[in-house]
Design a protein around this motif. Structure first.
Motif, PDB file in Angstrom:
ATOM      1  N   SER A   1       0.810  -1.217   0.000  1.00 33.86           N
ATOM      2  CA  SER A   1       0.000   0.000   0.000  1.00 33.86           C
ATOM      3  C   SER A   1       0.844   1.269   0.000  1.00 33.86           C
ATOM      4  CB  SER A   1      -0.940   0.006   1.199  1.00 33.86           C
ATOM      5  OG  SER A   1      -1.922  -0.988   1.083  1.00 33.86           O
ATOM      6  N   ALA A   2       1.894   1.302   0.802  1.00 37.22           N
ATOM      7  CA  ALA A   2       2.704   2.518   0.877  1.00 37.22           C
ATOM      8  C   ALA A   2       3.328   2.857  -0.470  1.00 37.22           C
ATOM      9  CB  ALA A   2       3.786   2.364   1.941  1.00 37.22           C
ATOM     10  N   ASP A   3       3.729   1.852  -1.224  1.00 42.41           N
ATOM     11  CA  ASP A   3       4.298   2.103  -2.549  1.00 42.41           C
ATOM     12  C   ASP A   3       3.264   2.711  -3.483  1.00 42.41           C
ATOM     13  OD1 ASP A   3       6.706   1.046  -1.697  1.00 42.41           O
ATOM     14  OD2 ASP A   3       6.297  -0.956  -2.509  1.00 42.41           O
ATOM     15  N   ARG A   4       2.024   2.245  -3.393  1.00 42.03           N
ATOM     16  CA  ARG A   4       0.976   2.780  -4.266  1.00 42.03           C
ATOM     17  C   ARG A   4       0.610   4.216  -3.878  1.00 42.03           C
ATOM     18  NH1 ARG A   4      -0.875  -2.492  -3.419  1.00 42.03           N
ATOM     19  NH2 ARG A   4      -2.645  -1.859  -2.121  1.00 42.03           N
ATOM     20  N   VAL A   5       0.632   4.518  -2.596  1.00 42.37           N
ATOM     21  CA  VAL A   5       0.383   5.892  -2.164  1.00 42.37           C
ATOM     22  C   VAL A   5       1.522   6.804  -2.602  1.00 42.37           C
ATOM     23  CG1 VAL A   5       0.126   7.398  -0.155  1.00 42.37           C
ATOM     24  CG2 VAL A   5      -1.089   5.211  -0.237  1.00 42.37           C
ATOM     25  N   ALA A   6       2.749   6.340  -2.465  1.00 44.35           N
ATOM     26  CA  ALA A   6       3.906   7.143  -2.864  1.00 44.35           C
ATOM     27  C   ALA A   6       3.884   7.459  -4.349  1.00 44.35           C
ATOM     28  CB  ALA A   6       5.199   6.414  -2.501  1.00 44.35           C
ATOM     29  N   ALA A   7       3.365   6.542  -5.159  1.00 42.41           N
ATOM     30  CA  ALA A   7       3.284   6.786  -6.599  1.00 42.41           C
ATOM     31  C   ALA A   7       2.347   7.943  -6.916  1.00 42.41           C
ATOM     32  CB  ALA A   7       2.814   5.513  -7.308  1.00 42.41           C
ATOM     33  N   VAL A   8       1.392   8.210  -6.042  1.00 42.69           N
ATOM     34  CA  VAL A   8       0.428   9.296  -6.253  1.00 42.69           C
ATOM     35  C   VAL A   8       0.887  10.593  -5.591  1.00 42.69           C
ATOM     36  CG1 VAL A   8      -1.951  10.066  -5.836  1.00 42.69           C
ATOM     37  CG2 VAL A   8      -1.500   7.670  -6.445  1.00 42.69           C
ATOM     38  N   LEU A   9       1.384  10.513  -4.362  1.00 42.42           N
ATOM     39  CA  LEU A   9       1.637  11.707  -3.557  1.00 42.42           C
ATOM     40  C   LEU A   9       3.106  12.078  -3.436  1.00 42.42           C
ATOM     41  CD1 LEU A   9      -0.986  11.154  -0.707  1.00 42.42           C
ATOM     42  CD2 LEU A   9      -1.134  12.698  -2.671  1.00 42.42           C
ATOM     43  N   GLY A  10       3.988  11.241  -3.950  1.00 47.21           N
ATOM     44  CA  GLY A  10       5.401  11.571  -3.904  1.00 47.21           C
ATOM     45  C   GLY A  10       6.149  10.747  -2.886  1.00 47.21           C
ATOM     46  N   ASP A  11       7.231  10.161  -3.337  1.00 49.02           N
ATOM     47  CA  ASP A  11       7.999   9.247  -2.506  1.00 49.02           C
ATOM     48  C   ASP A  11       8.495   9.903  -1.232  1.00 49.02           C
ATOM     49  OD1 ASP A  11       9.366   6.483  -2.545  1.00 49.02           O
ATOM     50  OD2 ASP A  11      11.035   7.840  -2.129  1.00 49.02           O
ATOM     51  N   GLN A  12       8.855  11.171  -1.314  1.00 44.67           N
ATOM     52  CA  GLN A  12       9.477  11.826  -0.176  1.00 44.67           C
ATOM     53  C   GLN A  12       8.494  12.130   0.943  1.00 44.67           C
ATOM     54  OE1 GLN A  12       8.745  13.178  -3.013  1.00 44.67           O
ATOM     55  NE2 GLN A  12       7.846  15.202  -2.697  1.00 44.67           N
ATOM     56  N   ARG A  13       7.202  12.125   0.653  1.00 43.91           N
ATOM     57  CA  ARG A  13       6.206  12.493   1.666  1.00 43.91           C
ATOM     58  C   ARG A  13       5.715  11.300   2.484  1.00 43.91           C
ATOM     59  NH1 ARG A  13       4.261  15.949  -2.681  1.00 43.91           N
ATOM     60  NH2 ARG A  13       4.550  18.137  -2.097  1.00 43.91           N
ATOM     61  N   VAL A  14       5.914  10.100   1.990  1.00 37.90           N
ATOM     62  CA  VAL A  14       5.222   8.935   2.538  1.00 37.90           C
ATOM     63  C   VAL A  14       6.113   8.162   3.504  1.00 37.90           C
ATOM     64  CG1 VAL A  14       4.025   6.787   1.969  1.00 37.90           C
ATOM     65  CG2 VAL A  14       3.809   8.771   0.465  1.00 37.90           C
ATOM     66  N   ALA A  15       5.623   8.007   4.733  1.00 40.34           N
ATOM     67  CA  ALA A  15       6.209   7.103   5.716  1.00 40.34           C
ATOM     68  C   ALA A  15       5.387   5.808   5.692  1.00 40.34           C
ATOM     69  CB  ALA A  15       6.201   7.751   7.095  1.00 40.34           C
ATOM     70  N   ILE A  16       5.525   4.974   6.710  1.00 37.06           N
ATOM     71  CA  ILE A  16       4.772   3.732   6.736  1.00 37.06           C
ATOM     72  C   ILE A  16       4.361   3.417   8.168  1.00 37.06           C
ATOM     73  CG2 ILE A  16       6.806   2.237   6.945  1.00 37.06           C
ATOM     74  CD1 ILE A  16       5.338   0.333   4.961  1.00 37.06           C
ATOM     75  N   GLY A  17       3.136   2.906   8.305  1.00 36.92           N
ATOM     76  CA  GLY A  17       2.632   2.540   9.618  1.00 36.92           C
ATOM     77  C   GLY A  17       2.007   1.160   9.606  1.00 36.92           C
ATOM     78  N   VAL A  18       2.119   0.467  10.706  1.00 34.19           N
ATOM     79  CA  VAL A  18       1.487  -0.832  10.901  1.00 34.19           C
ATOM     80  C   VAL A  18       0.895  -0.830  12.300  1.00 34.19           C
ATOM     81  CG1 VAL A  18       1.904  -3.300  11.199  1.00 34.19           C
ATOM     82  CG2 VAL A  18       2.999  -2.082   9.322  1.00 34.19           C
ATOM     83  N   VAL A  19      -0.338  -1.297  12.425  1.00 35.36           N
ATOM     84  CA  VAL A  19      -0.957  -1.419  13.742  1.00 35.36           C
ATOM     85  C   VAL A  19      -1.417  -2.852  13.942  1.00 35.36           C
ATOM     86  CG1 VAL A  19      -1.741   0.981  13.648  1.00 35.36           C
ATOM     87  CG2 VAL A  19      -3.313  -0.862  13.015  1.00 35.36           C
ATOM     88  N   GLY A  20      -1.605  -3.240  15.192  1.00 33.43           N
ATOM     89  CA  GLY A  20      -2.065  -4.594  15.459  1.00 33.43           C
ATOM     90  C   GLY A  20      -2.743  -4.701  16.802  1.00 33.43           C
ATOM     91  N   GLY A  21      -3.600  -5.713  16.925  1.00 33.96           N
ATOM     92  CA  GLY A  21      -4.231  -6.016  18.189  1.00 33.96           C
ATOM     93  C   GLY A  21      -5.345  -5.086  18.596  1.00 33.96           C
ATOM     94  N   PHE A  22      -6.061  -4.493  17.622  1.00 28.97           N
ATOM     95  CA  PHE A  22      -7.167  -3.596  17.947  1.00 28.97           C
ATOM     96  C   PHE A  22      -8.526  -4.299  17.864  1.00 28.97           C
ATOM     97  CE2 PHE A  22      -3.873  -0.579  17.539  1.00 28.97           C
ATOM     98  CZ  PHE A  22      -4.286   0.609  18.102  1.00 28.97           C
ATOM     99  N   GLY A  23      -8.737  -5.123  16.862  1.00 24.64           N
ATOM    100  CA  GLY A  23     -10.022  -5.798  16.717  1.00 24.64           C
ATOM    101  C   GLY A  23     -11.182  -4.833  16.645  1.00 24.64           C
ATOM    102  N   ALA A  24     -11.089  -3.838  15.772  1.00 30.45           N
ATOM    103  CA  ALA A  24     -12.094  -2.768  15.712  1.00 30.45           C
ATOM    104  C   ALA A  24     -13.261  -3.143  14.811  1.00 30.45           C
ATOM    105  CB  ALA A  24     -11.446  -1.479  15.213  1.00 30.45           C
ATOM    106  N   SER A  25     -14.439  -2.618  15.163  1.00 34.60           N
ATOM    107  CA  SER A  25     -15.629  -2.807  14.338  1.00 34.60           C
ATOM    108  C   SER A  25     -16.576  -1.634  14.548  1.00 34.60           C
ATOM    109  CB  SER A  25     -16.343  -4.128  14.672  1.00 34.60           C
ATOM    110  OG  SER A  25     -16.730  -4.157  16.027  1.00 34.60           O
ATOM    111  N   MET A  26     -17.343  -1.327  13.512  1.00 33.45           N
ATOM    112  CA  MET A  26     -18.343  -0.270  13.599  1.00 33.45           C
ATOM    113  C   MET A  26     -19.586  -0.803  14.306  1.00 33.45           C
ATOM    114  SD  MET A  26     -16.878   2.360  12.279  1.00 33.45           S
ATOM    115  CE  MET A  26     -18.332   3.366  12.629  1.00 33.45           C
ATOM    116  N   VAL A  27     -20.068  -0.053  15.275  1.00 30.21           N
ATOM    117  CA  VAL A  27     -21.319  -0.376  15.961  1.00 30.21           C
ATOM    118  C   VAL A  27     -22.489   0.250  15.219  1.00 30.21           C
ATOM    119  CG1 VAL A  27     -22.595  -0.168  18.131  1.00 30.21           C
ATOM    120  CG2 VAL A  27     -20.108  -0.540  18.169  1.00 30.21           C
TER     121      VAL A  27
END
Length: 305
Positions: A107-133
């Motif tokens: 995903s980060a590579d695809r975002v960088a292709a649109v918004l510019g390589d220099q602007r994009v960092a990368i994030g990963v999250v885990g263990g949230f188990g989120a859902s919309m009520v």
């Protein structure tokens, strides 16, 4: 910090609510108009492992209404990152950090292709188990980790500033110098539970408790681990089965987002999670037959995947 969360679904809403509650100027940007209107009129309700709160934040379906932000978090599903990145162009200035946070690979590579390589960092999250009520209301079963890094090279001052903002809001944050480790440690957990829970329509805890289901799930994790090792990626553990079991035991009631998407008749992220392992395996001369089978079964169950 002025922050836009582009894609305020379950996970995006958790980010928006907690970051907003910490005093940041947060904008939730989403095409779900009922959700946007509910946030505007009654605030965003966030319940679960982080506590219960109703947070007044900004919300819109029009990114042009927001203006330039310090941080843009793209929290859509992996298959929606390109249109989200295009929509986010009006949010991005010279010093904006763009942080895609998706499951799986690429995903980060695809975002960088649109918004510019220099602007994009990368994030990963885990263990949230989120859902919309309901519109304007999200729940999360856990609150484990947020991992951040640059796409290339060691962590920089800008990534550390972003990390401080998340940590000040109460998130458990770790900054990585090795982006491959950052991505693959989470991916191994995703491939363990996402496909198996989706095929069987079970929670993470139910898969852990069923010997046959756990054999499938843990085999998916073991294959992904073997691929990472063959790629020369240094991981923070050498027992993949023990690692993913410990991860799952923290959120036993959670149902992976892939399962929720299939149940709702939406496209799911199988191609970037379990489906990403077989081609990565072939590239380094190893096999991933369990992930290949699980991917096929999820696609058979969800023709829109």
């Amino acid at each position: 910090m002025k922050i836009a969360i582009v894609g305020a679904g379950a996970m995006g809403s958790v980010y928006a609510g907690i970051l907003g509650d910490a005093g940041n100027e947060v904008w939730a940007v989403d095409v779900w108009t009922e959700h946007v209107e509910a946030i505007r009129t009654g605030g965003l309700v966030v319940e679960g492992a982080s506590g219960s709160r109703t947070v007044r934040i900004q919300a819109t379906s029009d990114p042009a209404e927001v203006g330039v932000c310090d941080l843009v978090v793209i929290a859509t599903k992996a298959m929606d990152v390109e249109p989200a990145a295009v929509a986010a162009k009006t949010l991005v200035g010279a010093d904006t950090v763009v942080l895609p946070i998706q499951n799986g690979l690429g995903s980060a590579d695809r975002v960088a292709a649109v918004l510019g390589d220099q602007r994009v960092a990368i994030g990963v999250v885990g263990g949230f188990g989120a859902s919309m009520v309901a519109p304007g209301h999200v729940h999360h079963n856990g609150w484990e980790f947020v991992h951040l890094g640059e796409r290339h090279g060691p962590a920089t001052a800008r990534v550390r500033r972003v990390a401080e903002t998340w940590a000040d809001a109460g998130f458990s944050v770790q900054v990585y110098d090795d982006v491959d480790r950052l991505v693959w440690e989470k991916l191994i957990c995703n491939v363990c539970f996402s496909g198996t829970c989706t095929i069987l329509d079970r929670t993470i805890g139910e898969v852990l408790e069923d010997r046959a289901a756990w054999e499938v799930a843990s085999s998916c994790a073991r294959e992904a681990y073997d691929v990472a090792v063959a790629r020369g990626i240094t991981l923070g553990f050498d027992d993949p089965v023990g690692h993913v079991r410990a991860y799952g035991e923290k959120i036993p009631a959670a149902r992976p987002s892939m399962l929720l998407d299939v149940l709702a008749g939406r496209r799911c992220e199988i191609d970037v999670i379990n489906g990403a392992i077989p081609p990565a395996a072939r590239a380094v001369g190893v096999a991933a037959p369990v992930n290949e089978t699980v991917t096929a079964l999820v696609k058979a169950k969800s023709p829109v995947s």
